[in-house]
Write an enzyme that holds these catalytic residues in place. Structure first.
Site, PDB file in Angstrom:
ATOM      1  CG  LEU A  33     -22.243   1.132  24.303  1.00  0.00           C
ATOM      2  CD1 LEU A  33     -23.304   2.137  23.652  1.00  0.00           C
ATOM      3  CD2 LEU A  33     -20.937   1.254  23.978  1.00  0.00           C
ATOM      4  CG  HIS A  37     -18.567   3.040  26.381  1.00  0.00           C
ATOM      5  ND1 HIS A  37     -18.610   2.162  27.215  1.00  0.00           N
ATOM      6  CD2 HIS A  37     -17.242   2.747  25.934  1.00  0.00           C
ATOM      7  CE1 HIS A  37     -17.838   0.998  26.943  1.00  0.00           C
ATOM      8  NE2 HIS A  37     -17.062   1.705  26.163  1.00  0.00           N
TER       9      HIS A  37
END
Length: 282
Positions: A33, A37
């Protein structure tokens, strides 16, 4: 934040939320991530009562086994990044929760999968469509959040949700960029120092080309110049640089309607993608 690995446990939670009249948002990811994200998580938090982030490295969307092997697995650090956002569930399904023994179904979307990444990565979008369909059904989501950086993927997911009468509404969110303009991606971490310094020119070239197309410059000339600039900047292969209509992604010979300029190119052995909107000339 609960970490859930079995779909039965996830469904126990979603049923409880449904009985309470709560809405559910999902952010499907393959992990690693970054701020892009997390911007999707923020969007989900602002629009739904409960938020599920999924983390599943989907083998069916990788054409190259080496690419799959290299893809980072960072569950612990991903969970740490999500902690400040008060996410309800991190769903990290065991492989058999997605592809159990005997699994024999593939979701295939035509039209928007043709050309672009669909031409250079055969079978990729079948893998995407299949896993996203399963995740939307397993999470029982009202809204699902996807970034516009993977613009073709976004259109594929919108098409499958509409065609299969899924209850989930697909929400596209703007691309998040580094300060120098490079679109955020887990692949950026694989760029060497020199390549990372050169990479932002990709977005600069796209912006310049989009502006020229909007002014009515000949499409062939604009794209040829953009390709030359990419090669001069060190990009070794250009998978595609195309002007397509938005949202159906059919090729356009001129910016006569809403469009997207989409690009995939290789730098330092890393495939980078990006896109920008192109407004009609008339």
């Amino acid at each position: 934040m609960k970490i859930v690995r079995q779909k039965s446990d996830l469904r126990d939670l979603t049923r409880t939320w449904r009985r309470a009249g709560e809405t559910i948002g999902v952010v499907p990811t393959m992990g690693a991530l970054h701020a892009g994200h997390l911007s999707l998580v923020e969007a989900a938090k602002s629009r739904t009562d409960r938020v599920i982030v999924t983390l599943f490295v989907n083998p069916r969307q990788f054409n190259n086994p080496e690419d799959l092997a290299k893809y980072p697995r960072t569950e612990d650090s991903d969970a740490e990044k999500l902690a400040p956002f008060d996410v309800d569930v991190l769903y990290v399904p065991d492989p058999d929760q997605i592809y159990p023994d005997g699994f024999a179904t593939t979701i295939s979307v035509s039209g928007v999968t043709e050309g672009l990444c669909g031409a250079t990565r055969p079978g990729h979008f079948d893998g995407v469509a299949t896993v996203v369909t399963k995740l939307l059904l397993q999470t029982d989501a009202d809204l699902a959040f996807f970034g516009e950086k993977d613009f073709q993927q976004l259109q594929v997911v919108r098409r499958l949700a509409a065609d299969l009468d899924l209850k989930t509404r697909i929400v596209g969110c703007p691309t998040v960029r580094e300060e120098d303009g490079l679109a955020m991606s887990s692949r950026n971490l694989r760029l060497g120092p020199d390549a990372r310094e050169s990479a932002p020119v990709l977005h600069d070239i796209l912006q310049s080309a989009a502006a020229a197309l909007t002014r009515g410059a000949p499409t062939t000339d604009v794209l040829d110049e953009a390709r030359s600039r990419l090669v001069a900047a060190g990009f070794t292969d250009i998978d595609y640089l195309d002007l397509c209509s938005d949202p159906d992604l059919t090729p356009m010979s001129a910016a006569t309607g809403p469009g997207r300029l989409l690009l995939a190119a290789w730098l330092d052995g890393v495939r980078l993608i990006d896109n920008v909107a192109v407004q009609p000339t008339g």
